[in-house]
Design a protein around this motif. Structure first.
Motif, short mmCIF file in Angstrom:
data_model
loop_
_atom_site.label_atom_id
_atom_site.label_comp_id
_atom_site.label_asym_id
_atom_site.label_seq_id
_atom_site.Cartn_x
_atom_site.Cartn_y
_atom_site.Cartn_z
N GLU A 6 0.85 -1.19 0.00
CA GLU A 6 0.00 0.00 0.00
C GLU A 6 0.88 1.23 0.00
O GLU A 6 1.98 1.22 0.54
N TRP A 7 0.35 2.30 -0.58
CA TRP A 7 1.11 3.55 -0.64
C TRP A 7 0.13 4.70 -0.77
O TRP A 7 -0.84 4.61 -1.51
N ILE A 8 0.38 5.79 -0.03
CA ILE A 8 -0.46 6.97 -0.10
C ILE A 8 0.37 8.13 -0.64
O ILE A 8 1.48 8.37 -0.16
N GLU A 70 -5.67 13.03 -1.52
CA GLU A 70 -4.63 12.00 -1.44
C GLU A 70 -5.10 10.82 -2.30
O GLU A 70 -6.30 10.63 -2.51
N PHE A 71 -4.14 10.05 -2.76
CA PHE A 71 -4.45 8.83 -3.50
C PHE A 71 -3.79 7.66 -2.79
O PHE A 71 -2.63 7.74 -2.40
N VAL A 83 -7.14 1.93 -6.60
CA VAL A 83 -6.60 3.27 -6.45
C VAL A 83 -7.77 4.08 -5.92
O VAL A 83 -8.80 4.21 -6.59
N ASP A 84 -7.63 4.57 -4.69
CA ASP A 84 -8.69 5.34 -4.06
C ASP A 84 -8.31 6.81 -4.00
O ASP A 84 -7.15 7.15 -3.76
N GLU A 150 2.09 6.89 -9.02
CA GLU A 150 3.46 6.90 -8.51
C GLU A 150 3.68 5.69 -7.60
O GLU A 150 3.60 5.81 -6.38
N PRO A 151 3.96 4.52 -8.18
CA PRO A 151 4.16 3.34 -7.34
C PRO A 151 5.53 3.34 -6.67
O PRO A 151 6.45 4.03 -7.09
N THR A 152 5.65 2.54 -5.62
CA THR A 152 6.94 2.36 -4.95
C THR A 152 7.77 1.35 -5.74
O THR A 152 7.26 0.68 -6.64
#
Length: 171
Positions: A6-8, A70-71, A83-84, A150-152
């Motif tokens: 997960e990533w914000i 935020e996403f 993707v929220d 923008e993924p990690t």
């Protein structure tokens, strides 16, 4: 064993966003002050005017915060589960879900391998920062769609490992 990431990412505020908030706050203050004079203009009780002022203040708070975006991305076993879009840390809306089977191509934004996004629905779930490393996913879900996010590095590695012919990480 599943891989779950997960990533914000917080959307960068533009000048428009800042001016929008300032104008909403100023308009809210003007409305509250006008409502304070309401009992002298219209035959209403002062308690009702106070209630309307509280409602106007709360509405100003909610509307001014609508530009705080935020996403949140979630990647599980090569699928972008969701993707929220999160507005003002209160409301969440699912804006995309991409299965590994539906991916046509994924590459760094601006890569020559990416097809034109003309005629496709484009979902920009990036921070808006011009220095950020964004990736573009072209996928099929009730028609062709494009997701910019923008993924990690771990997300990229998992997506590429599960879809080596469709996901390009290097430029």
């Amino acid at each position: 064993m599943e891989n779950f990431y997960e990533w914000i990412v917080e959307r960068k505020k533009t000048k428009f966003d800042k001016w929008y908030s300032v104008l909403v706050i100023v308009a809210g203050i003007v409305v509250i002050l006008l409502l304070a004079t309401l009992p002298s203009i219209v035959p209403v009780t002062p308690m009702f005017a106070l209630f309307l002022q509280i409602v106007a203040a709360y509405a100003t708070y909610i509307i001014a915060g609508m530009r705080n975006i935020e996403f949140e991305y979630c990647v599980t076993d090569g699928d972008i589960d969701y993707v929220d879009k999160i507005v003002n840390r209160r409301r969440r809306k699912r804006i995309a879900a991409v299965t590994s089977k539906s991916i046509v191509i994924m590459a760094p934004t601006g890569d020559s391998r990416l097809p034109s996004s003309e005629g496709k629905m484009v979902i920009d779930a990036s921070s808006g920062d011009e220095n950020a490393k964004t990736y573009t996913v072209v996928y099929e879900n009730k028609g062709p769609k494009v997701l910019i996010f923008e993924p990690t590095e771990k997300m990229l590695a998992d997506l590429q490992r599960r879809n080596p012919r469709k996901v390009f990480v290097g430029e």
